[in-house]
Design a protein around this motif. Structure first.
Motif, PDB file in Angstrom:
ATOM      1  N   GLU A   8       0.877  -1.184   0.000  1.00  0.00           N
ATOM      2  CA  GLU A   8       0.000   0.000   0.000  1.00  0.00           C
ATOM      3  C   GLU A   8       0.900   1.214   0.000  1.00  0.00           C
ATOM      4  O   GLU A   8       2.083   1.122   0.358  1.00  0.00           O
ATOM      5  N   ILE A   9       0.368   2.345  -0.435  1.00  0.00           N
ATOM      6  CA  ILE A   9       1.232   3.524  -0.514  1.00  0.00           C
ATOM      7  C   ILE A   9       1.494   4.067   0.888  1.00  0.00           C
ATOM      8  O   ILE A   9       0.636   3.980   1.763  1.00  0.00           O
ATOM      9  N   PRO A  10       2.700   4.606   1.135  1.00  0.00           N
ATOM     10  CA  PRO A  10       3.031   5.122   2.458  1.00  0.00           C
ATOM     11  C   PRO A  10       2.165   6.327   2.834  1.00  0.00           C
ATOM     12  O   PRO A  10       1.776   7.131   1.972  1.00  0.00           O
ATOM     13  N   SER A  11       1.869   6.461   4.127  1.00  0.00           N
ATOM     14  CA  SER A  11       1.113   7.601   4.652  1.00  0.00           C
ATOM     15  C   SER A  11       2.063   8.511   5.426  1.00  0.00           C
ATOM     16  O   SER A  11       2.852   8.045   6.258  1.00  0.00           O
ATOM     17  N   LEU A  12       1.992   9.800   5.137  1.00  0.00           N
ATOM     18  CA  LEU A  12       2.847  10.785   5.793  1.00  0.00           C
ATOM     19  C   LEU A  12       1.993  11.933   6.333  1.00  0.00           C
ATOM     20  O   LEU A  12       0.869  12.157   5.874  1.00  0.00           O
ATOM     21  N   ASP A  13       2.560  12.658   7.297  1.00  0.00           N
ATOM     22  CA  ASP A  13       1.884  13.803   7.908  1.00  0.00           C
ATOM     23  C   ASP A  13       2.602  15.072   7.446  1.00  0.00           C
ATOM     24  O   ASP A  13       3.750  15.318   7.844  1.00  0.00           O
ATOM     25  N   LEU A  14       1.949  15.860   6.598  1.00  0.00           N
ATOM     26  CA  LEU A  14       2.592  17.072   6.075  1.00  0.00           C
ATOM     27  C   LEU A  14       2.947  18.057   7.186  1.00  0.00           C
ATOM     28  O   LEU A  14       3.876  18.845   7.054  1.00  0.00           O
ATOM     29  N   ALA A  15       2.225  17.988   8.314  1.00  0.00           N
ATOM     30  CA  ALA A  15       2.537  18.872   9.448  1.00  0.00           C
ATOM     31  C   ALA A  15       3.940  18.594   9.997  1.00  0.00           C
ATOM     32  O   ALA A  15       4.569  19.489  10.581  1.00  0.00           O
ATOM     33  N   ASP A  16       4.453  17.368   9.835  1.00  0.00           N
ATOM     34  CA  ASP A  16       5.833  17.085  10.249  1.00  0.00           C
ATOM     35  C   ASP A  16       6.802  17.973   9.491  1.00  0.00           C
ATOM     36  O   ASP A  16       7.844  18.375  10.025  1.00  0.00           O
ATOM     37  N   GLY A  40       6.361   6.230  -6.295  1.00  0.00           N
ATOM     38  CA  GLY A  40       5.885   7.494  -6.866  1.00  0.00           C
ATOM     39  C   GLY A  40       4.615   8.043  -6.258  1.00  0.00           C
ATOM     40  O   GLY A  40       4.080   9.046  -6.737  1.00  0.00           O
ATOM     41  N   PHE A  41       4.107   7.410  -5.180  1.00  0.00           N
ATOM     42  CA  PHE A  41       2.850   7.827  -4.547  1.00  0.00           C
ATOM     43  C   PHE A  41       3.013   7.878  -3.037  1.00  0.00           C
ATOM     44  O   PHE A  41       3.692   7.026  -2.455  1.00  0.00           O
ATOM     45  N   VAL A  42       2.351   8.860  -2.401  1.00  0.00           N
ATOM     46  CA  VAL A  42       2.162   8.856  -0.944  1.00  0.00           C
ATOM     47  C   VAL A  42       0.750   9.361  -0.655  1.00  0.00           C
ATOM     48  O   VAL A  42       0.094   9.968  -1.515  1.00  0.00           O
ATOM     49  N   ALA A  43       0.285   9.102   0.574  1.00  0.00           N
ATOM     50  CA  ALA A  43      -0.944   9.729   1.077  1.00  0.00           C
ATOM     51  C   ALA A  43      -0.525  10.665   2.198  1.00  0.00           C
ATOM     52  O   ALA A  43       0.310  10.308   3.041  1.00  0.00           O
ATOM     53  N   ILE A  44      -1.070  11.887   2.204  1.00  0.00           N
ATOM     54  CA  ILE A  44      -0.695  12.859   3.243  1.00  0.00           C
ATOM     55  C   ILE A  44      -1.935  13.371   3.967  1.00  0.00           C
ATOM     56  O   ILE A  44      -3.015  13.496   3.388  1.00  0.00           O
ATOM     57  N   LYS A  45      -1.756  13.664   5.261  1.00  0.00           N
ATOM     58  CA  LYS A  45      -2.798  14.345   6.040  1.00  0.00           C
ATOM     59  C   LYS A  45      -2.273  15.715   6.458  1.00  0.00           C
ATOM     60  O   LYS A  45      -1.110  16.047   6.229  1.00  0.00           O
ATOM     61  N   THR A 235      -5.703   3.356  -1.808  1.00  0.00           N
ATOM     62  CA  THR A 235      -6.776   3.777  -0.914  1.00  0.00           C
ATOM     63  C   THR A 235      -6.230   4.848   0.011  1.00  0.00           C
ATOM     64  O   THR A 235      -5.070   4.793   0.423  1.00  0.00           O
ATOM     65  N   ALA A 236      -7.032   5.834   0.291  1.00  0.00           N
ATOM     66  CA  ALA A 236      -6.642   6.896   1.210  1.00  0.00           C
ATOM     67  C   ALA A 236      -7.770   7.103   2.206  1.00  0.00           C
ATOM     68  O   ALA A 236      -8.942   6.910   1.888  1.00  0.00           O
ATOM     69  N   LEU A 237      -7.406   7.471   3.408  1.00  0.00           N
ATOM     70  CA  LEU A 237      -8.413   7.781   4.421  1.00  0.00           C
ATOM     71  C   LEU A 237      -9.116   9.085   4.049  1.00  0.00           C
ATOM     72  O   LEU A 237      -8.578   9.905   3.287  1.00  0.00           O
ATOM     73  N   PRO A 238     -10.306   9.323   4.599  1.00  0.00           N
ATOM     74  CA  PRO A 238     -11.053  10.529   4.231  1.00  0.00           C
ATOM     75  C   PRO A 238     -10.282  11.831   4.468  1.00  0.00           C
ATOM     76  O   PRO A 238     -10.516  12.820   3.785  1.00  0.00           O
ATOM     77  N   ASP A 239      -9.353  11.819   5.439  1.00  0.00           N
ATOM     78  CA  ASP A 239      -8.622  13.066   5.744  1.00  0.00           C
ATOM     79  C   ASP A 239      -7.310  13.174   4.974  1.00  0.00           C
ATOM     80  O   ASP A 239      -6.504  14.062   5.229  1.00  0.00           O
ATOM     81  N   GLN A 240      -7.084  12.298   4.006  1.00  0.00           N
ATOM     82  CA  GLN A 240      -5.814  12.287   3.279  1.00  0.00           C
ATOM     83  C   GLN A 240      -5.979  12.730   1.825  1.00  0.00           C
ATOM     84  O   GLN A 240      -7.051  12.581   1.236  1.00  0.00           O
ATOM     85  N   LEU A 241      -4.883  13.263   1.286  1.00  0.00           N
ATOM     86  CA  LEU A 241      -4.742  13.459  -0.151  1.00  0.00           C
ATOM     87  C   LEU A 241      -3.711  12.459  -0.656  1.00  0.00           C
ATOM     88  O   LEU A 241      -2.721  12.181   0.024  1.00  0.00           O
ATOM     89  N   VAL A 243      -0.771  12.009  -3.236  1.00  0.00           N
ATOM     90  CA  VAL A 243       0.115  12.908  -3.993  1.00  0.00           C
ATOM     91  C   VAL A 243       1.136  12.059  -4.752  1.00  0.00           C
ATOM     92  O   VAL A 243       1.907  11.306  -4.147  1.00  0.00           O
ATOM     93  N   ASN A 244       1.125  12.184  -6.080  1.00  0.00           N
ATOM     94  CA  ASN A 244       2.039  11.372  -6.890  1.00  0.00           C
ATOM     95  C   ASN A 244       2.904  12.218  -7.816  1.00  0.00           C
ATOM     96  O   ASN A 244       2.579  13.357  -8.149  1.00  0.00           O
ATOM     97  N   VAL A 245       4.014  11.627  -8.197  1.00  0.00           N
ATOM     98  CA  VAL A 245       4.973  12.247  -9.114  1.00  0.00           C
ATOM     99  C   VAL A 245       4.407  12.210 -10.531  1.00  0.00           C
ATOM    100  O   VAL A 245       3.845  11.204 -10.961  1.00  0.00           O
TER     101      VAL A 245
END
Length: 326
Positions: A8-16, A40-45, A235-241, A243-245
């Motif tokens: 699955e694509i990695p999930s990251l926190d843009l606030a970090d 080439g893909f991540v999910a961010i909150k 798949t992304a959680l409702p609070d995520q975007l 983001v891909n290259v």
């Protein structure tokens, strides 16, 4: 950089990155680089796009796409390569294919009155087109556009640091850039046997731009092609975007960062009569941005793989390949 096969694509926190300590910021940059090297893909909150605004945008585009086809056609502008306003059903196809995708969409770009008169892009871009049937669409879409553009700029800062460039390397290249907010409707198919056998919602493709920011779609179907040839669901959680290259960033980095092939598959036949909605923000630079491979990404082990081109030249070539420009 080690090879990783993600399930699955990695999930990251843009606030970090935007609010974190120097250590958290550096960890975000490295995790982002690792993901973009491999899949080439991540999910961010914590990207700034709240659920209320997303809900309002989805509500208004559902109203637009429910209008009769002859009404929607008033907002179709083939003479500008469909870069603003409506694009009708099946008119776009993936590069290398002739069968149109099972979708229709609506494009919103930079609002010209936000661009200084002294900036050349003001003369280059067409005006946005706003459907008179939905007076609220303009304000909602423009707010989403500005919010996603701001999130995209933060992602590009992290990408610049990963590439060992100045954090603001992309800032002047994306200022009043040619970005597009695309509202997509994968329309219902009442008789699946009547469409071409190879017709899909969105055939496998790479995005043209620097990066794409995708808010949660209304149904499953998005898949990404892993480097071992396996398709995995995005798949992304409702609070995520998500983001891909895009291809422009892959080109700039001589394939160090991967513009990974992805697609939207058809649902099971018994669900083909349902709609799917999706809203990507395609972050483009200014047309004059030089996409020549960065010197730091070219060496004996990684010879230069692309001809020199500007972003405008590359976009023009790809729009022709997609059937949107003659």
């Amino acid at each position: 950089m080690k090879d990783i096969l993600y399930n699955e694509i990695p999930s990251l926190d843009l606030a970090d990155f935007t609010l974190g300590s120097p250590e958290e910021k550096e960890a975000f940059v490295q995790k982002l680089g690792e993901a973009y090297n491999n899949i080439g893909f991540v999910a961010i909150k914590n990207h700034g796009l709240d659920k209320n605004l997303q809900d309002k945008l989805y509500a208004v585009i559902k109203k637009f796409f429910s209008l009769p086809d002859e009404v929607k056609a008033k907002y179709e502008k083939p003479e500008i390569g469909f870069q603003r306003g409506y694009t009708g059903k099946g008119k776009e196809h993936a590069k290398g294919r002739n069968t149109g995708d099972l979708k229709e969409f609506y494009h919103v770009g930079q609002e010209l009155d936000t661009i200084p008169d002294s900036d050349e892009t003001k003369k280059e871009y067409p005006d946005n087109i706003w459907p008179s049937e939905l007076p609220e669409f303009k304000e909602i879409a423009n707010e989403a556009y500005r919010t996603l553009e701001a999130a995209g700029k933060n992602m590009l800062k992290a990408i610049a640091l990963y590439l060992e460039l100045d954090e603001n390397y992309f800032e002047d290249k994306v200022a009043y850039g040619n970005s597009i907010l695309r509202q997509i409707h994968y329309f219902p198919i009442e008789n699946p046997d009547a469409v071409p056998a190879d017709a899909v919602r969105a055939a496998e493709h790479g995005d043209i731009n620097l990066i794409t920011l995708l808010m949660g779609a209304s149904a499953d179907g998005l898949q990404v092609l892993r480097k071992d040839g396996k398709w995995i669901p995005i798949t992304a959680l409702p609070d995520q975007l998500v983001v891909n290259v895009g291809d422009m960033l892959e080109r700039l980095t001589n394939k160090k960062l991967k513009s990974t092939i992805h697609r939207v598959v058809n649902p099971p036949k018994e669900m083909m009569h349902t709609s799917r909605y999706s809203i990507p923000f395609f972050m483009h630079p200014r047309s004059e941005m030089d996409l020549t491979c960065l010197d730091s990404c070219v060496d004996a082990a990684h010879p230069k793989q692309f001809e020199d081109a500007t972003a405008g030249e590359f976009l023009d070539e790809r729009l022709r390949e997609l059937g949107l420009k003659k």
